[in-house]
Design a protein around this motif. Structure first.
Motif, PDB file in Angstrom:
ATOM      1  N   SER A   1       3.361   3.705  -7.499  1.00  0.00           N
ATOM      2  CA  SER A   1       1.919   3.969  -7.565  1.00  0.00           C
ATOM      3  C   SER A   1       1.270   3.511  -6.261  1.00  0.00           C
ATOM      4  O   SER A   1       1.848   2.740  -5.495  1.00  0.00           O
ATOM      5  CB  SER A   1       1.298   3.234  -8.755  1.00  0.00           C
ATOM      6  OG  SER A   1       1.883   3.646  -9.970  1.00  0.00           O
ATOM      7  N   GLY A   2       0.068   3.990  -6.026  1.00  0.00           N
ATOM      8  CA  GLY A   2      -0.689   3.519  -4.868  1.00  0.00           C
ATOM      9  C   GLY A   2      -0.379   4.215  -3.565  1.00  0.00           C
ATOM     10  O   GLY A   2      -0.748   3.714  -2.495  1.00  0.00           O
ATOM     11  N   ILE A   3       0.302   5.367  -3.619  1.00  0.00           N
ATOM     12  CA  ILE A   3       0.564   6.123  -2.388  1.00  0.00           C
ATOM     13  C   ILE A   3      -0.644   7.030  -2.129  1.00  0.00           C
ATOM     14  O   ILE A   3      -0.944   7.936  -2.915  1.00  0.00           O
ATOM     15  CB  ILE A   3       1.845   6.965  -2.507  1.00  0.00           C
ATOM     16  CG1 ILE A   3       3.057   6.055  -2.748  1.00  0.00           C
ATOM     17  CG2 ILE A   3       2.059   7.811  -1.269  1.00  0.00           C
ATOM     18  CD1 ILE A   3       3.331   5.085  -1.622  1.00  0.00           C
ATOM     19  N   ALA A   4      -1.324   6.771  -1.024  1.00  0.00           N
ATOM     20  CA  ALA A   4      -2.534   7.538  -0.708  1.00  0.00           C
ATOM     21  C   ALA A   4      -2.182   8.958  -0.288  1.00  0.00           C
ATOM     22  O   ALA A   4      -1.109   9.207   0.264  1.00  0.00           O
ATOM     23  CB  ALA A   4      -3.310   6.845   0.411  1.00  0.00           C
ATOM     24  N   LEU A   5      -3.102   9.863  -0.537  1.00  0.00           N
ATOM     25  CA  LEU A   5      -2.884  11.262  -0.149  1.00  0.00           C
ATOM     26  C   LEU A   5      -3.253  11.420   1.330  1.00  0.00           C
ATOM     27  O   LEU A   5      -4.302  11.966   1.683  1.00  0.00           O
ATOM     28  CB  LEU A   5      -3.722  12.191  -1.032  1.00  0.00           C
ATOM     29  CG  LEU A   5      -3.147  13.581  -1.315  1.00  0.00           C
ATOM     30  CD1 LEU A   5      -3.964  14.296  -2.383  1.00  0.00           C
ATOM     31  CD2 LEU A   5      -3.030  14.440  -0.068  1.00  0.00           C
ATOM     32  N   ARG A   6      -2.357  10.912   2.178  1.00  0.00           N
ATOM     33  CA  ARG A   6      -2.559  10.952   3.630  1.00  0.00           C
ATOM     34  C   ARG A   6      -1.459  11.800   4.245  1.00  0.00           C
ATOM     35  O   ARG A   6      -0.304  11.378   4.314  1.00  0.00           O
ATOM     36  CB  ARG A   6      -2.530   9.539   4.214  1.00  0.00           C
ATOM     37  CG  ARG A   6      -3.638   8.636   3.688  1.00  0.00           C
ATOM     38  CD  ARG A   6      -3.408   7.197   4.119  1.00  0.00           C
ATOM     39  NE  ARG A   6      -3.304   7.085   5.579  1.00  0.00           N
ATOM     40  CZ  ARG A   6      -2.816   6.017   6.210  1.00  0.00           C
ATOM     41  NH1 ARG A   6      -2.353   4.981   5.496  1.00  0.00           N
ATOM     42  NH2 ARG A   6      -2.782   5.991   7.533  1.00  0.00           N
TER      43      ARG A   6
END
Length: 323
Positions: free
Chosen positions: A304-309
């Motif tokens: 979890s916590g993977i930014a949409l970058r």
């Protein structure tokens, strides 16, 4: 005269009696006939109608062709066909403590003896493959798997058949030559035809570990390995990813990735894999949310916590177990 008239009256009386008796008999017979004709079970005496043959297949019955006849209460799906909806694709039964359960409606496949038969594809753990090794100029180490440049050039390109739409990407294989020399390489590229099944196109640096470069082609055997590593897995969104479309890639995994799923409002959703080694959500479902990885051994890791970058390799704190 009197006697004659009396006799005539008697005859007429007898005829009336006989006629009345006959009428009563006829009336009684007619009444009896009507009673019989109108009784409730009269329909049983009706002529039989034409018979229609109806055959109901037994559940689990086997046809002459050797396939199972469908149950009369449900529709049959041919064995080996793809489920019509992506989210309902079966998920693996083996999970780690960090994995969350799949959506309640997702069917689960039966367990197999190895637990990996439905995950590994063509390259299976514990299997030795035969072929030939050739070599190519690896340049900066990038290739069809799109991992990017690398300083480690112990790498190889897998033949198209065993590349299997990028399933081989990131796999570590130990290659052995007939002279006893061996080298472990990571699959980062695809070797198109005429590369044959079983063939590995090694970087020139890796080929030199097996034989003299001028040989150009040597017979080999190779097998999947699960190496020691201190690195953790990174995840990267493809350039152009957004809340409406995204591609997701796993980098630095010890074991080959068999599945990548994203969490949506309806539960875990398995994403299809492209030949350029990204898992794509064509409608944006799950983009920017939790991600679940499954390796060919059935282990699942939830991140979890993977930014949409887009185009940024974001490290995680997890890695698949060694086998």
């Amino acid at each position: 005269m009197q006697t004659a008239r009396q006799a005539a009256r008697q005859r007429r009386h007898r005829r009336r009696i006989m006629l009345g008796t006959a009428l009563r008999l006829v009336s009684t017979g007619l009444l009896a006939y009507l009673v019989v004709a109108l009784r409730p079970d009269r329909q049983a005496e009706a002529p039989p109608s034409a018979a229609t043959s109806v055959t109901t297949p037994r559940v689990g019955a086997t046809t002459a062709a050797g396939t199972s006849a469908p149950s009369p209460t449900g529709s049959a799906t041919p064995t080996g066909s793809t489920a019509p909806t992506g989210p309902r694709t079966p998920t693996v039964a083996a999970t780690t403590a960090t994995a969350n359960p799949s959506a309640p409606h997702t069917p689960r496949p039966p367990r197999t003896a190895s637990g990996t038969a439905s995950l590994a594809g063509r390259i299976k753990p514990g299997t030795t493959y035969r072929g030939v090794a050739t070599s190519y100029k690896a340049g900066n180490g990038d290739g069809a798997c799109l991992f990017g440049p690398s300083n480690d050039l112990m790498i190889a390109a897998m033949n198209t058949t065993d590349y299997e739409t990028s399933k081989a990407c990131g796999a570590y294989v130990r290659v052995r030559a007939a002279n006893g020399a061996s080298v472990t390489v990571r699959i980062t590229n695809e070797c198109p035809l005429p590369c044959a099944p079983g063939q590995l196109d090694l970087s020139e640096q890796a080929f030199a570990k097996l034989a003299a470069p001028q040989l150009g082609r040597v017979p080999i055997t190779w097998s999947l390995v699960s190496p020691s590593t201190s690195d953790t897995i990174s995840l990267r969104y493809k350039t152009g990813s957004s809340a409406y479309w995204c591609g997701i890639q796993a980098i630095g995994h010890r074991n080959p990735v068999a599945r990548l799923e994203v969490r949506t409002a309806g539960g875990w959703r398995r994403l299809p894999r492209t030949d350029y080694n990204y898992f794509v959500s064509a409608d944006g479902g799950g983009c920017g949310g939790a991600i679940r990885l499954t390796d060919v051994y059935g282990e699942q890791l939830t991140v979890s916590g993977i930014a949409l970058r887009p185009n940024v390799a974001q490290p995680t704190r997890v890695q698949f177990a060694r086998h």
